[in-house]
Structure formats: structure tokens, C-alpha cells
Design a protein around this motif. Structure first.
Motif, short mmCIF file in Angstrom:
data_model
loop_
_atom_site.label_atom_id
_atom_site.label_comp_id
_atom_site.label_asym_id
_atom_site.label_seq_id
_atom_site.Cartn_x
_atom_site.Cartn_y
_atom_site.Cartn_z
N ALA A 184 8.54 2.20 10.97
CA ALA A 184 7.76 2.60 9.80
C ALA A 184 6.81 1.49 9.37
O ALA A 184 5.64 1.74 9.05
CB ALA A 184 8.71 2.96 8.65
N ILE A 185 7.29 0.25 9.38
CA ILE A 185 6.43 -0.88 9.01
C ILE A 185 5.30 -1.04 10.01
O ILE A 185 4.14 -1.29 9.64
CB ILE A 185 7.27 -2.17 8.91
N SER A 186 5.62 -0.89 11.30
CA SER A 186 4.58 -1.00 12.33
C SER A 186 3.53 0.10 12.17
O SER A 186 2.33 -0.15 12.32
CB SER A 186 5.21 -0.92 13.73
N ALA A 187 3.98 1.33 11.87
CA ALA A 187 3.03 2.43 11.68
C ALA A 187 2.12 2.16 10.48
O ALA A 187 0.91 2.40 10.54
CB ALA A 187 3.79 3.74 11.49
N LEU A 188 2.70 1.66 9.38
CA LEU A 188 1.89 1.35 8.21
C LEU A 188 0.90 0.23 8.50
O LEU A 188 -0.23 0.23 7.99
CB LEU A 188 2.79 0.96 7.03
N PHE A 189 1.32 -0.73 9.31
CA PHE A 189 0.46 -1.87 9.65
C PHE A 189 -0.84 -1.40 10.29
O PHE A 189 -1.92 -1.95 10.05
CB PHE A 189 1.20 -2.82 10.59
N PHE A 190 -0.76 -0.36 11.13
CA PHE A 190 -1.95 0.16 11.79
C PHE A 190 -2.60 1.30 11.00
O PHE A 190 -3.81 1.51 11.10
CB PHE A 190 -1.60 0.66 13.19
#
Length: 302
Positions: free
Chosen positions: A34-40
Motif C-alpha cells: 500500500a505504501i509503495s502504491a501511494l508512493f507512485f
């Protein structure tokens, strides 16, 4: 909990099942994803939202605010009327220049790399080990150290600052990694097929065309995606070798975003950036599943 062995009478506790650790690991994995998806996703949201706003709305509001009256005017201006230097034709010419560079560069890189990988993996080529070592070295040497010698060489043969020159540069720098990918993939093919074809009298190119190439669809897609992305996103090589009449979209986009005349039009800049990023994105969306198949089939093993 515990249990007793009926044969020996030994009483011992039951081993822990580890369900708690499994649940914690799963939660941690989902949190990381989820954090990785938000980062992009957040930068993409800001770019898309800004491109749909007017210049006044961009300067007067938050970058995270949604557009009050979404409009594609900035996209139209970025495409056809934004000023790059003294020329107000948008980045549309850069798109066609990028296509002119991309198509021959990708076709030649993939075709030559496929033949090289086939020869190095399935045929007895003299000094094949040294050739592979050279390819591996060429794949990791920074291309910046080779720019000046290539500029001098291309100027001597008369292709510097031309479409031919930039295509040759992209092919040269794309061959090492693509050849290694094809070599590793072809080494996973059953050698009995090649031996049987040789017994039947088939030669080098006939075996490649009739047997090897039909089994190479997934790895070819992997190579095309890698080559497409590298050539399309290139800035430095195109700036140096393409010449003024063949500057691709990345060079024009940099000039557009870096313009300091008048008030900066962030909505136009964001729209131009998204237009430049759309072709690789569309390619990944269309062929993403085939890319994964090619990777899992052995395209990047070794």
C-alpha cells in the motif's frame, strides 16, 4: 496444548503453529504494498489533476486539490501550440521524431540480439566465453565514457547529427543486455530439438526461423519492452547524436519545462509530461502479462 505418546508414555507440549507470525507477515506485506502504491500514485495524481486545471487555479490553490472545472485545454496547448524557444508548435513534432528513432532502433536491436543470443547459446562459436564476458562488461560500463569517442567516429563517417547516427547509437548500447537476455533464454531450450534439426540437414538460419523463433514470443516481448522504454525515455544520447531536425519528445519536453519566459504554465508542463509518458504506459498495460511470462520463462535467468 500438549499430548501424550501412548507407546512410550512421554508427555510433551504441542509445537506452536506459527499462525500469529503468518498473520503479521501478511499484514506487513500488504502495508508495504500500500505504501509503495501511494508512493507512485500520489505524484501521478498531482500531475493529472494539475493538467486539468487552469493556470490561475494552479497558482491559487493546493496541488492536491481537485480541479473545479476540469478541462483538456492544457493538453491541447501542450500538444500543438506551446512555445519551445521561438517555435510555438507544442511537442507533437517531438512525438514523430521519437517514433522515427524508436522503430528502427527497437527492430534492429531485438533482431540482432536474438541472432547473437541464438548463436552464442546453441552453436559452437569460437571464443564464445570471451564474447559473453565482453557483452557483460559492455552492459555495465557507463555509456557517458563512450560519448566523445563515438562523436569523433560518427563525424568521420558523416552520420553525426543525423537519424542514422542516433539509431546506430541506440542499437550499440542496447545490444549487450538484450543479447544476454536472449542467450540465457535460449540456453533453457531443449538441445535435442537443435540436434535433430541438424541431423535432418537444417542450417543455422533455418533452425532459427523454423524452430527457435516460434518459441521466442515471450522473450521477444520482454526485449521489445526494454528496448522501447530505453529508447523512448532517452534524453542525453538523442540530444547529442540526433541533430536539430530529429530531436525527440524528451528533449523538447525538457526545453518546454525549462522555459523561463513569462509566468510558468504548470498545467501545460504536466500535460506535456503525461503525453510523453503515455506510450510506454500503454505498452506495459497491453503486454504486461506477456512480460511476466517472458521473465518467468527464463528471460532473465542466469
Amino acid at each position: 496444548m500438549s499430548f501424550t505418546d501412548t507407546r512410550t508414555g512421554y508427555h510433551r507440549p504441542e509445537a506452536p503453529t506459527g499462525r500469529g507470525w503468518g498473520t503479521a507477515a501478511r499484514v506487513g506485506l500488504w502495508a508495504f504494498l500500500a505504501i509503495s502504491a501511494l508512493f507512485f500514485a500520489i505524484p501521478l495524481f498531482v500531475m493529472l489533476s494539475t493538467s486539468l486545471k487552469t493556470a490561475e487555479e494552479v497558482r491559487g490553490g493546493s496541488v492536491f486539490a481537485l480541479p473545479t472545472d476540469p478541462s483538456l485545454a492544457a493538453w491541447g496547448k501542450a500538444w500543438g501550440s506551446a512555445c519551445i524557444g521561438r517555435v510555438c508548435e507544442g511537442i507533437s513534432n517531438g512525438l514523430w521524431n521519437s517514433v522515427k528513432i524508436l522503430v528502427p532502433s527497437t527492430i534492429l536491436s531485438v533482431a540482432i540480439a536474438a541472432i547473437n543470443g541464438y548463436a552464442l547459446s546453441l552453436w559452437r562459436v569460437p571464443y564464445a566465453g570471451l564474447l559473453l564476458a565482453g557483452l557483460l562488461l559492455g552492459a555495465f560500463i557507463p555509456f557517458q565514457v563512450m560519448i566523445y569517442p563515438l562523436v569523433r567516429m560518427f563525424a568521420q563517417v558523416g552520420i553525426y547529427g543525423s537519424l542514422t547516427g542516433v539509431v546506430v547509437v541506440h542499437v550499440l548500447f542496447g545490444l549487450p543486455i538484450l543479447t544476454l537476455i536472449f542467450t540465457n533464454f535460449y540456453r533453457s531450450l531443449p538441445p535435442e530439438l537443435m540436434k535433430a534439426a541438424r541431423v535432418d540437414g537444417a542450417g543455422f538460419f533455418r533452425i532459427f526461423r523454423r524452430i527457435v523463433l516460434p518459441m521466442s514470443a515471450n522473450v521477444i516481448i520482454v526485449a521489445v519492452i526494454l528496448s522501447f522504454t530505453g529508447v523512448w525515455n532517452d534524453y542525453l544520447l538523442a540530444l547529442i547524436f540526433a541533430g536539430r531536425d530529429n530531436l525527440p519528445m524528451t528533449v523538447q519536453l525538457n526545453s518546454l519545462v525549462g522555459t523561463r519566459i513569462g509566468l510558468p504554465e504548470y498545467n501545460v508542463n504536466m500535460a506535456a509530461t503525461l503525453i510523453a509518458a503515455l506510450p510506454p504506459l500503454i505498452l506495459y498495460l497491453i503486454s504486461g502479462q506477456y512480460f511476466v511470462r517472458g521473465v518467468t520463462a527464463g528471460a532473465v535467468k542466469g
